[in-house]
Design a protein around this motif. Structure first.
Motif, PDB file in Angstrom:
ATOM      1  N   ASN A 179       0.831  -1.030   0.039  1.00 37.95           N
ATOM      2  CA  ASN A 179      -0.086  -0.103   0.029  1.00 37.95           C
ATOM      3  C   ASN A 179       0.847   1.224  -0.076  1.00 37.95           C
ATOM      4  O   ASN A 179       1.505   1.399   1.059  1.00 37.95           O
ATOM      5  CB  ASN A 179      -0.926  -0.009   1.154  1.00 37.95           C
ATOM      6  CG  ASN A 179      -1.938   1.059   1.009  1.00 37.95           C
ATOM      7  OD1 ASN A 179      -2.017   2.200   0.514  1.00 37.95           O
ATOM      8  ND2 ASN A 179      -3.073   0.743   1.766  1.00 37.95           N
ATOM      9  N   ARG A 180       0.910   1.991  -1.071  1.00 39.76           N
ATOM     10  CA  ARG A 180       1.709   2.881  -1.291  1.00 39.76           C
ATOM     11  C   ARG A 180       1.156   4.263  -0.382  1.00 39.76           C
ATOM     12  O   ARG A 180       1.824   5.134  -0.001  1.00 39.76           O
ATOM     13  CB  ARG A 180       1.732   3.687  -2.546  1.00 39.76           C
ATOM     14  CG  ARG A 180       2.518   2.683  -3.645  1.00 39.76           C
ATOM     15  CD  ARG A 180       2.281   3.014  -5.127  1.00 39.76           C
ATOM     16  NE  ARG A 180       3.315   2.042  -5.914  1.00 39.76           N
ATOM     17  CZ  ARG A 180       4.399   2.027  -6.177  1.00 39.76           C
ATOM     18  NH1 ARG A 180       5.204   3.098  -5.717  1.00 39.76           N
ATOM     19  NH2 ARG A 180       4.773   1.236  -7.039  1.00 39.76           N
ATOM     20  N   ASN A 181      -0.215   4.355   0.043  1.00 38.40           N
ATOM     21  CA  ASN A 181      -0.552   5.242   1.020  1.00 38.40           C
ATOM     22  C   ASN A 181       0.232   5.274   2.460  1.00 38.40           C
ATOM     23  O   ASN A 181       0.206   6.227   3.133  1.00 38.40           O
ATOM     24  CB  ASN A 181      -1.916   5.185   1.146  1.00 38.40           C
ATOM     25  CG  ASN A 181      -2.897   5.441  -0.145  1.00 38.40           C
ATOM     26  OD1 ASN A 181      -2.575   6.432  -0.763  1.00 38.40           O
ATOM     27  ND2 ASN A 181      -3.808   4.737  -0.314  1.00 38.40           N
ATOM     28  N   GLU A 182       0.561   3.793   2.419  1.00 40.65           N
ATOM     29  CA  GLU A 182       1.097   3.695   4.067  1.00 40.65           C
ATOM     30  C   GLU A 182       2.548   4.114   4.105  1.00 40.65           C
ATOM     31  O   GLU A 182       3.406   4.071   5.137  1.00 40.65           O
ATOM     32  CB  GLU A 182       0.820   2.136   4.438  1.00 40.65           C
ATOM     33  CG  GLU A 182      -0.229   1.864   4.454  1.00 40.65           C
ATOM     34  CD  GLU A 182      -0.642   0.424   4.820  1.00 40.65           C
ATOM     35  OE1 GLU A 182       0.288  -0.134   4.968  1.00 40.65           O
ATOM     36  OE2 GLU A 182      -2.072   0.105   5.276  1.00 40.65           O
ATOM     37  N   LEU A 183       3.079   4.807   2.853  1.00 35.64           N
ATOM     38  CA  LEU A 183       4.483   5.397   2.810  1.00 35.64           C
ATOM     39  C   LEU A 183       4.333   6.619   4.014  1.00 35.64           C
ATOM     40  O   LEU A 183       5.484   7.026   4.459  1.00 35.64           O
ATOM     41  CB  LEU A 183       5.026   5.772   1.505  1.00 35.64           C
ATOM     42  CG  LEU A 183       5.243   4.785   0.688  1.00 35.64           C
ATOM     43  CD1 LEU A 183       5.582   5.399  -0.842  1.00 35.64           C
ATOM     44  CD2 LEU A 183       6.350   3.821   1.122  1.00 35.64           C
ATOM     45  N   ASP A 184       3.150   7.314   4.183  1.00 41.44           N
ATOM     46  CA  ASP A 184       2.883   8.194   5.001  1.00 41.44           C
ATOM     47  C   ASP A 184       2.525   7.354   6.420  1.00 41.44           C
ATOM     48  O   ASP A 184       1.474   6.897   6.456  1.00 41.44           O
ATOM     49  CB  ASP A 184       1.766   9.038   4.461  1.00 41.44           C
ATOM     50  CG  ASP A 184       1.337  10.102   5.691  1.00 41.44           C
ATOM     51  OD1 ASP A 184       2.233  10.266   6.671  1.00 41.44           O
ATOM     52  OD2 ASP A 184       0.560  11.030   5.388  1.00 41.44           O
ATOM     53  N   ILE A 185       3.428   7.403   7.353  1.00 36.57           N
ATOM     54  CA  ILE A 185       3.062   6.536   8.363  1.00 36.57           C
ATOM     55  C   ILE A 185       1.716   7.171   9.199  1.00 36.57           C
ATOM     56  O   ILE A 185       1.040   6.229   9.755  1.00 36.57           O
ATOM     57  CB  ILE A 185       4.418   6.338   9.402  1.00 36.57           C
ATOM     58  CG1 ILE A 185       4.181   5.316  10.486  1.00 36.57           C
ATOM     59  CG2 ILE A 185       4.536   7.826  10.111  1.00 36.57           C
ATOM     60  CD1 ILE A 185       4.089   3.967   9.974  1.00 36.57           C
ATOM     61  N   ASP A 186       1.657   8.396   9.211  1.00 36.27           N
ATOM     62  CA  ASP A 186       0.499   8.835   9.828  1.00 36.27           C
ATOM     63  C   ASP A 186      -0.871   8.089   9.174  1.00 36.27           C
ATOM     64  O   ASP A 186      -1.857   8.186   9.702  1.00 36.27           O
ATOM     65  CB  ASP A 186       0.305  10.359   9.663  1.00 36.27           C
ATOM     66  CG  ASP A 186       1.461  11.269  10.520  1.00 36.27           C
ATOM     67  OD1 ASP A 186       1.609  10.436  11.551  1.00 36.27           O
ATOM     68  OD2 ASP A 186       1.727  12.223  10.048  1.00 36.27           O
ATOM     69  N   PHE A 187      -0.808   7.969   7.823  1.00 35.61           N
ATOM     70  CA  PHE A 187      -2.201   7.162   7.087  1.00 35.61           C
ATOM     71  C   PHE A 187      -2.169   5.913   8.011  1.00 35.61           C
ATOM     72  O   PHE A 187      -3.247   5.680   8.114  1.00 35.61           O
ATOM     73  CB  PHE A 187      -1.783   7.012   5.600  1.00 35.61           C
ATOM     74  CG  PHE A 187      -2.865   6.459   5.066  1.00 35.61           C
ATOM     75  CD1 PHE A 187      -3.898   6.993   4.669  1.00 35.61           C
ATOM     76  CD2 PHE A 187      -2.741   5.138   4.847  1.00 35.61           C
ATOM     77  CE1 PHE A 187      -5.060   6.333   3.701  1.00 35.61           C
ATOM     78  CE2 PHE A 187      -3.740   4.254   4.372  1.00 35.61           C
ATOM     79  CZ  PHE A 187      -4.662   4.863   3.736  1.00 35.61           C
ATOM     80  N   TRP A 188      -0.995   5.067   8.084  1.00 34.81           N
ATOM     81  CA  TRP A 188      -1.201   3.813   8.579  1.00 34.81           C
ATOM     82  C   TRP A 188      -1.797   3.912  10.335  1.00 34.81           C
ATOM     83  O   TRP A 188      -2.690   3.340  10.428  1.00 34.81           O
ATOM     84  CB  TRP A 188       0.148   3.263   8.757  1.00 34.81           C
ATOM     85  CG  TRP A 188       0.312   1.708   9.024  1.00 34.81           C
ATOM     86  CD1 TRP A 188       0.279   0.644   8.228  1.00 34.81           C
ATOM     87  CD2 TRP A 188       0.092   1.257  10.473  1.00 34.81           C
ATOM     88  NE1 TRP A 188       0.067  -0.682   8.943  1.00 34.81           N
ATOM     89  CE2 TRP A 188       0.177  -0.112  10.266  1.00 34.81           C
ATOM     90  CE3 TRP A 188       0.294   1.820  11.561  1.00 34.81           C
ATOM     91  CZ2 TRP A 188       0.353  -1.112  11.493  1.00 34.81           C
ATOM     92  CZ3 TRP A 188       0.264   1.047  12.738  1.00 34.81           C
ATOM     93  CH2 TRP A 188       0.593  -0.551  12.516  1.00 34.81           C
TER      94      TRP A 188
END
Length: 323
Positions: free
Chosen positions: A169-178
């Motif tokens: 999941n490329r969105n989870e490169l932003d740890i805040d998203f995860w």
């Protein structure tokens, strides 16, 4: 070759992921449908560029979304591959699926395949290794006994493939998203555990907790063991199990970060919510009915707890935490 196969992809603001997912199946499967729950980015445009059908359906959870897709969409084929937008079908798996479709005798109705999970672009081990993703629709239904995770019930034998699906999941490169996503899951999982302990929820008759059963039946057995373990202790034990026994330490600092967050911090957060909801129930600040409603379940009938509630039996933060 073009495989006589339908593909379901669940989407919601997945412009960072959907291209890799579609490129892994476009031109191979001849019936691809993306069920979108309201994307406002370029997800729908990227699907249209690849001639992928898109339909809208509001998202509650994976279970109800897949149930709706299975029973409502006019699929061209009985065989269906279930994907999330951050999944990639590897060439070895595509080759195996082609072979199985050519040799189909009508006896096997579903196939488990390896699932390779990536965290911040690097593979991590220790999670559930096989998922049921290739199904014969006419012999499969969605199990309705869980509020967060989902499982499929196959009426008949299942098989195992060796080719993998990759989840990255490329969105989870932003740890805040995860972190934000798992904070939302933590509350629902806490509610579900309390409801199960109070016999408001029960496992269905379709999937029994069995050590020697299939992957999902073993997972249910492990969940029952987990529920009996003391709060605040079990996240520590789970981290040690994942990081040491399941060899998470071999994934370096990325493995430490992932299992520290996913196996320890996330499970600890769930336990904090469970303790808080228990106090609220004791003080009559919240009822089981309210917890069930907040967790996304069906209402209780007559105000009394029922051993097994037919959640979404009418068959009508996206995603699910990893087991």
């Amino acid at each position: 070759m073009t495989a006589p196969l339908s593909v379901l992809i669940l989407t919601m603001n997945e412009e960072r992921n959907i291209v890799a997912c579609l490129d892994s199946v476009a031109g191979w499967a001849d019936d691809i449908v993306a069920v979108d729950s309201g994307s406002v980015d370029r997800t729908l445009a990227l699907c249209a560029e690849r001639n992928v059908r898109t339909v809208f359906h509001p998202y509650t959870d994976h279970r109800s979304q897949i149930q709706w897709a299975l029973t409502t969409i006019p699929w061209q084929h009985d065989w269906l591959l279930l994907l999330d937008a951050d999944n990639i079908v590897t060439p070895p798996l595509k080759h195996e699926i082609e072979q199985q479709l050519r040799q189909d005798t009508g006896r096997v109705h579903g196939f488990y395949s390896p699932h390779h999970h990536y965290f911040r672009n690097r593979r991590v081990r220790g999670l559930k290794t096989r998922w049921l993703r290739l199904i014969r629709r006419s012999h499969v239904r969605v199990d309705n006994s869980e509020l967060v995770d989902f499982r499929l019930v196959v009426d008949g034998p299942t098989g195992t493939l060796s080719g993998a699906i990759v989840e990255s999941n490329r969105n989870e490169l932003d740890i805040d998203f995860w972190i934000d996503k798992h904070q939302k899951f933590a509350r629902r999982i806490a509610m579900e555990e309390i409801l199960r302990a109070k016999n408001v929820l029960a496992w269905s008759d379709d999937l029994r907790p069995r050590l020697l059963g299939n992957t999902d039946e073993r997972m249910i057995l492990l969940k029952n063991v987990w529920y009996r373990m003391p709060l605040y202790v079990r996240p520590v034990l789970f981290f040690l199990y994942r990081y040491l026994l399941r060899l998470g330490f071999l994934d370096g600092w990325n493995g430490l970060v992932f299992h520290g967050f996913q196996a320890f911090w996330f499970r600890l957060l769930v336990d904090v919510h469970i303790a808080e909801y228990r106090r609220q129930l004791e003080r009559n600040e919240v009822s089981l009915e309210e917890l069930l409603r907040m967790a996304g379940g069906a209402p209780l009938h007559g105000g009394t707890a029922q051993p097994a509630i037919p959640l979404h039996r009418d068959r009508s933060a996206q995603g699910a935490p990893h087991e």
